[in-house]
Design a protein around this motif. Structure first.
Motif, PDB file in Angstrom:
ATOM      1  N   THR A   1       0.852  -1.197   0.000  1.00  0.00           N
ATOM      2  CA  THR A   1       0.000   0.000   0.000  1.00  0.00           C
ATOM      3  C   THR A   1       0.889   1.250   0.000  1.00  0.00           C
ATOM      4  OG1 THR A   1       0.001   0.175   2.403  1.00  0.00           O
ATOM      5  CG2 THR A   1      -1.716  -1.218   1.417  1.00  0.00           C
ATOM      6  N   PRO A   2       0.286   2.410  -0.268  1.00  0.00           N
ATOM      7  CA  PRO A   2       1.089   3.641  -0.162  1.00  0.00           C
ATOM      8  C   PRO A   2       1.733   3.795   1.216  1.00  0.00           C
ATOM      9  CG  PRO A   2      -0.940   4.092  -1.350  1.00  0.00           C
ATOM     10  CD  PRO A   2      -1.053   2.675  -0.835  1.00  0.00           C
TER      11      PRO A   2
ATOM     12  N   HIS B   1       4.665   1.559   1.314  1.00  0.00           N
ATOM     13  CA  HIS B   1       5.818   2.139   0.616  1.00  0.00           C
ATOM     14  C   HIS B   1       6.515   3.175   1.494  1.00  0.00           C
ATOM     15  CE1 HIS B   1       5.998   0.611  -3.550  1.00  0.00           C
ATOM     16  NE2 HIS B   1       4.722   0.336  -3.375  1.00  0.00           N
ATOM     17  N   LEU B   2       5.711   3.970   2.181  1.00  0.00           N
ATOM     18  CA  LEU B   2       6.291   4.988   3.060  1.00  0.00           C
ATOM     19  C   LEU B   2       7.086   4.352   4.191  1.00  0.00           C
ATOM     20  CD1 LEU B   2       3.578   7.731   3.509  1.00  0.00           C
ATOM     21  CD2 LEU B   2       5.993   8.093   3.017  1.00  0.00           C
TER      22      LEU B   2
ATOM     23  N   ALA C   1      10.287   2.840   3.031  1.00  0.00           N
ATOM     24  CA  ALA C   1      11.247   3.837   2.533  1.00  0.00           C
ATOM     25  C   ALA C   1      12.134   4.370   3.648  1.00  0.00           C
ATOM     26  CB  ALA C   1      10.514   4.986   1.856  1.00  0.00           C
TER      27      ALA C   1
ATOM     28  N   VAL D   1      12.077   9.507   4.882  1.00  0.00           N
ATOM     29  CA  VAL D   1      11.049   9.727   3.866  1.00  0.00           C
ATOM     30  C   VAL D   1       9.675   9.792   4.524  1.00  0.00           C
ATOM     31  CG1 VAL D   1       9.900   8.727   1.851  1.00  0.00           C
ATOM     32  CG2 VAL D   1      12.397   8.758   1.967  1.00  0.00           C
TER      33      VAL D   1
ATOM     34  N   ALA E   1       7.196  13.080   4.626  1.00  0.00           N
ATOM     35  CA  ALA E   1       5.840  13.051   4.084  1.00  0.00           C
ATOM     36  C   ALA E   1       4.809  13.510   5.109  1.00  0.00           C
ATOM     37  CB  ALA E   1       5.495  11.649   3.581  1.00  0.00           C
TER      38      ALA E   1
END
Lengths: 578, 578
Positions: free
Chosen positions: B387-388, B391-392, B395, B399, B403
């Motif tokens: 999922t987004p 990914h966060l 990362a 990152v 965000a």
């Protein structure tokens, strides 16, 4: 002459001081950069209490000089980590200047979760809690505050993105119609405002008065000459008022420098559907407005009002950069979808350039497909909803690209490149690489001589002459931004010596002492060196003044060209003294 | 002597060459760093075709020297942008060395979306498509490949995180039991492997043989002396085998340097529930194993096998750093939840330190609450689902923090700090700031003299002596990492001159020529300077060798101390020549 208000958001107190020394001499970008460089610890976190948000009208703002109502906002940028100045039209600068205000310096940080507003008037500056504004978009904020304070006030505000402290968050400034369409867009200054718990600034112009030039005759003579020159130049006198900034779409596309599909091609097959000429027709068919001023005293009128299919107001412009960013850069050729995204960006408080670049990187990452306009709109809705994907989108192209392991991220110092591919317009590549602000076309707009034939001609596809071109433009721009002039006056200045002379006469008239072309250049150099020194102290070196490596190896169609300015030449751009 | 295989993932071809010159002389980190510095363009994108992933056993690996089976992986790091070496135990290094392999150099990039594996054997290296492995976790990959190739093979692989090209992605190496529990964890090297379309490397040891020292007698004498010293030292002989690396929890907590709640406090009230002593009891109660070796020839045995409540294998260790990262740094005091996250990290292929730090930053951002173990597990599930938010998380801390506009992000050069607060152990702060690798405790483990009283005593709360301490340890570590020795031998080396002498005798025995203490130091300096030079060419300067500003201003309880080593002193760390 002029008051500086220091707004302490930790202690919730306001102090005023008469501007003195450098602060009295400078205005606009020069002043915001001097304050940031002089008062902000270079290694501080941009969203921490030590950063300061500085808001200043230009030196000429309020005098009645044509095109002089630009507002500068400055801080250490959360997007780039550099010093940052971002300027906007709208009515804020004029109203601040007419109240005798040189700058607002917003310092410190309140308790987390609090929401405040500033009320700026002839009586001074008040900090007030503003719980009801929390979570609103810029349109709702402007409506609410104009409802409360009257239609004549300016509203500066942040949308949801600024409250999220997002890297792409802008500060909105209301325009001549009171709409939040003009933005200090680049560099995440809306996040700095959000980090200070500040949702909005109301500027009530009542009781203000014009800034009086010391030598009114000299000033007036210069102003007349300036207007003549602006009206006489084909770009400022005809091209921009008729077709708006998006007059560039066909021109830059023709030159093969129109970044398409996340900077993988230099021409877009669908340019016709999104060009300034098409936009002009659509606007007129629907009863919108061309030749519209974004700020008081504008002599160019490149803004427009864009209605939806039913003829109802949708958004301003959209500008060339916005059309490109949300359009061809994402392989989208739907002008209405682009206009919807422009409106959403303005409402959420997002830099349209960074957003378009980010959507394109999201496309490259496979989150949505190139050309998917509804998907792109959906990404902005994620920002509105505050989802993790929304945070990623609002954080900008570099952060989203990193989170998805994307290699082709067109940024310099964390900021997305605007609407000119640096391989097919190598002068703007020099500006992107070396600007004190990260990738920024307005910092030294080499498209003039590279593509437009304004101010001479420098072959855009070759490295020769680009450093000199960019350096000269960066110096001139820093001066223009400090005077509060709209950058577009540079078109006239570059081709008509009367325009430059007129600016000097106007400035000399204001100051009551001669202001020469050399003084103008010295001002630009001074401001750039202040900024460069801050960046150096923040850890930036020549090695940061580079484009991403792939611009040097991947050939851009149709010219099949790579960026060829050498590192040594890039390191030479700032090889000057005050 | 020894073969280097160049695996070209663009052309899908393998070439071999006899190692020569520097490449013949060096091993482990020295070799990976020499190849990266010599062959990778410093300004390339870490996930592009120009980066190279280098995998090398140490110089002593395969000789039978105690504790010499460390594997080095190196590349330009997608997490830090610097050169990176990350090393791991397991069986890969020994099996490569016994096949006469100095290094695998993985170059180029295949068509997007393809999945390959390498099969390394006495017959050479083959590139094979491996579609069936795509999307699997490391445990499933290891099972599948050991099923196909037999139980004696080593499997190196990436999990879902590496395929996502995530900044925190690790490369897993199977351990003595064939489980993917040993990781080249730091710096996102799993993302580099993923960017090359490479899911797994099978190393079949059949037909390999021991590396023969040139002077067997000298070698054996050194090895005997070395084992004696390791067994005699209280840390390597008693503390580590009995309580594992997590013996440090109580010690570092007592010292007030145990980062708690995202580095906001230096002591955790729940340390008892997660200490090495408690872990020891839990493991034994459940029929797990202490004093376990992570790699062949280990004379220390700090690893353990951690069963779940039903006595079934759950994971290895977990190590001190992992327990801290997923535990106290997130205000979590549940050892079983921590072990579950360790298992998930190993399976997904994620650096446990970066993950714990990222979860803590997610807590600071308000995504979940501090202390929410199930929420933390949920964040790792997001990675699995791609999922987004996943990914966060994958990362890494910087990152994700960017965000969400988080100010307190404990990273240096984009890499999260490990389990020692640099304010209460200022020597490790110097290492974090100046290491060629970003924040990394293993690069110069100043906890020795700062807290453990090993190799002398340097007051951890004061700046004095920290630069010399860190510099000396960074040099020694670079040598140890190049020889392929486990870093924990340093405990003995720092307190017992026989241990250092033994390493020199072993190395001299291998080479057949004298190897002095000066040679050892010269090796370390040489490797560090190679790395430093690469970083400089990639744009890093002294200004990057700093901790985030808040460590210099926010006081850490209970000692109420800030990081006080000056910038000037930090800039002095690399003030040495070969």
């Amino acid at each position: 002459m002029g008051v500086i208000y220091r707004i302490d958001m930790t202690g919730l107190q306001v102090k005023s001081e008469e501007a003195a020394g450098d602060y009295a001499e400078l205005g606009g970008r020069g002043l915001t950069s001097a304050v940031v460089a002089g008062e902000v610890p270079p290694d501080c976190h941009p969203l921490g209490a030590d950063n300061k948000l500085v808001i200043a009208p230009g030196l000429l703002t309020g005098t009645g000089a044509p095109c002089s109502a630009r507002l500068s906002a400055g801080a250490k940028s959360p997007l780039t980590g550099t010093i940052k100045e971002s300027n906007a039209g709208g009515t804020a600068a004029l109203n601040l200047a007419r109240l005798g205000i040189k700058a607002l310096i917003i310092e410190g940080q309140p308790e987390a979760g609090k929401t405040y507003r500033l009320v700026v008037s002839a009586d001074g500056v008040k900090i007030e809690e503003a719980v009801a504004l929390a979570g609103l978009g810029n349109y709702a904020v402007a409506d609410a505050l104009r409802g409360e304070f009257g239609e004549k006030v300016t509203v500066m505000s942040i949308g949801q993105a600024g409250e999220m402290r997002a890297g792409a968050a802008s500060i909105a400034v209301t325009d001549m119609e009171g709409r939040p369409t003009r933005h200090c867009g680049r560099g995440g200054l809306g996040a700095v405002m959000g980090s200070k718990g500040l949702k909005a600034i109301v500027i009530d112009p009542a009781g203000g008065s014009a800034v009086k030039p010391a030598d009114a005759d000299a000033f007036k003579g210069g102003a007349r000459k300036f207007i003549e020159s602006l009206r006489g130049h084909p770009v400022t006198g005809t091209g921009l008022p008729t077709f708006g900034t998006n007059v560039l779409a066909n021109i830059v596309n023709e030159a093969g420098a129109y970044p398409t599909r996340n900077f993988s091609e230099g021409q877009f097959e669908g340019v016709d559907a999104v060009s300034g000429e098409t936009q002009h027709d659509v606007i007129l068919e629907r009863g919108g407005q061309i030749a519209h001023s974004c700020s008081p005293g504008c002599a160019i009128k490149c803004s427009r009002i864009y209605p939806d299919k039913d003829g109802n107001y949708l958004t301003k412009g959209p500008e060339y950069e916005t059309v490109w960013a949300h359009g061809p850069n994402c392989a989208i050729d739907d002008l209405d979808a682009i206009a919807v995204m422009d409106r959403m960006d303005d409402d959420l408080g997002l830099d349209t350039i960074e957003m378009g670049a980010t959507v394109a990187v999201a496309m490259e990452a496979g989150i949505i497909e190139f050309g998917d306009a509804q998907g792109a709109i959906g990404l902005l809705k994620e920002v509105e909803q505050g989802t993790p994907l929304g945070h990623l989108v609002a954080a900008g192209a570099e952060v989203l690209g990193k989170a998805y392991g994307v290699v082709r991220i067109p940024t310099v110092k964390g900021q997305a490149m605007p609407a000119y591919d640096p391989r097919a317009a190598q002068g703007i590549g020099v500006t992107y690489a070396t600007s004190t602000m990260g990738a920024d076309h307005t910092a030294g707009y080499a498209i003039t001589a590279n593509i437009l034939g304004v101010g001479g001609n420098v072959d855009p596809l070759k490295p020769e002459g680009q450093v000199e071109l960019s350096r000269g433009l960066q110096i001139a721009t820093a001066a223009i931004d400090s005077l509060g002039l709209c950058l577009f006056v540079a078109f006239a200045v570059l081709d008509d010596e009367n325009a430059g002379a007129a600016i000097c006469e106007i400035t000399g008239g204001l100051l009551g002492s001669p202001f020469s072309g050399d003084d103008f250049s010295a001002l630009g150099r001074r401001v750039l060196l202040i900024e460069r020194e801050f960046n150096k102290a923040a850890g930036f070196t020549d090695a940061d003044d580079r484009l991403p490596a792939y611009f040097k190896t991947e050939k851009l169609p149709p010219h099949q060209v790579t960026f060829a300015v050498t590192d040594e030449d890039l390191s030479d751009v700032f090889n000057f003294t005050e």
